[in-house]
Write an enzyme that holds these catalytic residues in place. Structure first.
Site, PDB file in Angstrom:
ATOM      1  N   THR A 118      17.048 -29.664  11.409  1.00 57.16           N
ATOM      2  CA  THR A 118      17.834 -29.171  10.151  1.00 57.16           C
ATOM      3  C   THR A 118      17.107 -28.563   9.236  1.00 57.16           C
ATOM      4  O   THR A 118      17.175 -28.323   7.571  1.00 57.16           O
ATOM      5  CB  THR A 118      18.550 -30.659   9.416  1.00 57.16           C
ATOM      6  OG1 THR A 118      17.271 -31.188   8.822  1.00 57.16           O
ATOM      7  CG2 THR A 118      19.432 -31.826  10.329  1.00 57.16           C
ATOM      8  N   LYS A 168       7.579 -31.278  23.478  1.00 57.47           N
ATOM      9  CA  LYS A 168       5.993 -31.707  23.489  1.00 57.47           C
ATOM     10  C   LYS A 168       6.251 -32.696  21.759  1.00 57.47           C
ATOM     11  O   LYS A 168       7.693 -32.364  20.981  1.00 57.47           O
ATOM     12  CB  LYS A 168       5.137 -30.858  22.415  1.00 57.47           C
ATOM     13  CG  LYS A 168       4.457 -30.201  23.355  1.00 57.47           C
ATOM     14  CD  LYS A 168       3.103 -29.428  22.253  1.00 57.47           C
ATOM     15  CE  LYS A 168       3.871 -28.202  22.046  1.00 57.47           C
ATOM     16  NZ  LYS A 168       2.046 -26.966  21.368  1.00 57.47           N
TER      17      LYS A 168
END
Ligand SMILES: NC(=O)c1ccc[n+]([C@@H]2O[C@H](COP(=O)([O-])OP(=O)(O)OC[C@H]3O[C@@H](n4cnc5c(N)ncnc54)[C@H](O)[C@@H]3O)[C@@H](O)[C@H]2O)c1
Length: 451
Positions: A199, A212
């Site tokens: 977001t 990751k």
């Protein structure tokens, strides 16, 4: 060289390669020279060797990760299937899931601020789709990015109960929320699938597209983590309309990184239209400047993602330490952690990049005009190009750390032209010091004046 010859270290007489074949519910070893009978052949191999010390079995088992990055619109519209099924690429599997009458379950971790803004829409989406859901809203800030929140998520997931194979955990928020939730998912029952819904702009073009996960530990940035990609990342730019301007700018630093390293066209786009993209939060806007690229928001985000994926996909586990995407990430981790929360991640990255642009100029890779254009572009995106806490001591400490963790090589990505870069191991200390002095002389004063 074959695996067998790599594995033989001279101390053993002979290495035998075995393939693995599955028939009648069991796997068995077969030597590679044997005619293969019925059954499924695995990509794994077992190499057996003996020496006077005993027998050694070396297992070579390739692990493949498949994940999707999907740019989409109206993700929270109940008629849109993406949030529920977008991670599935097999049509047969998709049909089977849709036909299954059992109620679906979803566990959602959401950033607290994002929950205030979009939580009711998320709940309405799952409610309308008949999904049994739990929304866990957490203060996923950089200061809280630790194992404490990971454990909290794990406890709640465990209480709620999910089917590890078919009910991926969903993370909705900025890079911090996605990193923490990703780590929790990679720990729960050793690896539970998860989905990322970014977001923030930084998460949209960077934290969402790679493998990751991580949290801070022992005062070190992302010192604990895993390389486990999500099943999918669903990228909906409309979330950015509520993101504070400073965070849009923050994400643009990572976009600029890819432009400087790999894509002159993206740099020129940011130079020309970047300011408007910042002003409009990458949203469709009625008041576009004349001669602006008509779809600068989609083109720039797409290029940022494509260039990022090109660098990440062949090196998901970062086995190759020569990574162009490390540009801006050599001094910034130290700087970011030193003055947390004064600088956002992308801001610290930009200060590092600005200094490195001076290093590249000092080494004769960038002309004065190219250096000027880059710094002007950074400033037009409201990004800091200098910081009083980024001292020569901190630079030297970061480079020493880098040497220690990069196999004794500096592996310093530097731009060699606009949109082109190489990795260097031989930047002399005198060059760094001269670049540092010029950087401070030129940018300290301008920074002070504008503050
Ligand atoms: N995993 C990776 O490959 C990777 C790559 C880059 C960065 N990161 C990590 O990402 C983190 C930084 O991510 P970030 O910049 O997204 O920070 P963040 O997650 O802290 O989010 C920034 C702020 O924006 C708010 N926010 C999020 N979405 C919003 C929205 N739509 N509207 C209004 N407010 C909103 C959040 O509440 C927060 O206050 C760092 O911890 C960094 O290490 C990870």
């Amino acid at each position: 060289m074959s695996h067998a010859s790599e594995i033989s270290d001279g101390a053993c007489d002979h290495v035998t390669e075995f393939r693995l074949v599955r028939a009648d519910c069991t796997w068995s070893r077969q030597t590679a020279d044997r005619e293969r009978g019925e059954g499924r052949l695995s990509d794994a191999r077992i190499y057996e060797s003996s020496s006077e010390d005993g027998v050694t079995w070396t297992v070579v088992s390739p692990i493949v990760f498949t994940y999707r990055v999907i740019q989409c619109e109206s993700l929270l519209d109940a008629s849109n299937d993406t949030l529920l099924f977008g991670h599935i690429s097999s049509p047969t599997e998709l049909q089977a899931l849709k036909n299954n009458s059992k109620a679906m379950k979803r566990f959602i971790v959401i950033d607290e601020t994002v929950n205030d803004l979009y939580g009711s829409q998320v709940a309405a989406y799952f409610g309308a789709r008949g999904v049994t859901y739990k929304i866990l809203s957490l203060p996923t800030t950089e200061e809280n990015k630790s194992m404490t929140l990971v454990t909290r998520i794990l406890e709640e997931v465990h209480k709620f109960g999910i089917d590890r194979r078919t009910e991926p955990i969903i993370a909705i928020g900025g890079g911090v929320c996605l990193d923490i939730t990703g780590l929790a998912a990679s720990l729960y029952r050793r690896r539970t699938p998860y989905i990322r819904v970014p977001t923030t702009l930084l998460a949209y073009i960077d934290a969402s597209v790679g493998a990751k996960t991580g949290v801070n530990f022992a005062n070190g940035k992302n010192k604990l983590g895993s390389y486990i990609p999500p099943m999918a990342a669903f990228l909906d730019r409309s979330f950015l309309c509520t993101l504070p301007r400073r965070h849009i700018s923050n994400g643009m630093a990572e976009m600029l990184k890819m432009a400087l390293m790999k894509h002159r066209g993206l740099f020129e786009l940011l130079e020309k239209d970047g300011r408007h993209l910042l002003d409009s939060s990458f949203q469709p806007s009625g008041r576009m400047p004349e001669n602006m690229h008509t779809d600068a928001a989609s083109v720039s985000t797409r290029l940022a993602i494509e260039t990022m994926l090109e660098e990440l996909a062949p090196n998901l586990w970062e086995d190759d330490l020569d990574r162009l995407v490390d540009f801006g990430h050599i001094i910034s981790p130290e700087l970011e952690m030193k003055i947390l929360p004064a600088l956002l991640h992308g801001e610290a990255v930009n200060i590092d990049m600005a200094f490195m642009v001076y290093v590249a100029h000092e080494r004769g890779f960038l002309t004065e005009e190219e250096k000027r254009r880059i710094i002007v572009c950074m400033r037009s995106l409201d990004l800091p190009v200098w910081h009083s806490d980024c001292t020569l001591d901190l630079v030297q400490k970061s480079l020493t750390e880098r040497l220690q963790h990069s196999g004794g090589f500096l592996r310093m990505p530097l731009p060699t032209a606009l949109g082109k870069a190489k990795i260097f191991n031989d930047i002399e200390e005198s060059i760094m010091c001269q670049a540092f002095k010029k950087w401070c002389d030129e940018q300290c004063e301008t920074t002070m004046k504008t503050e």
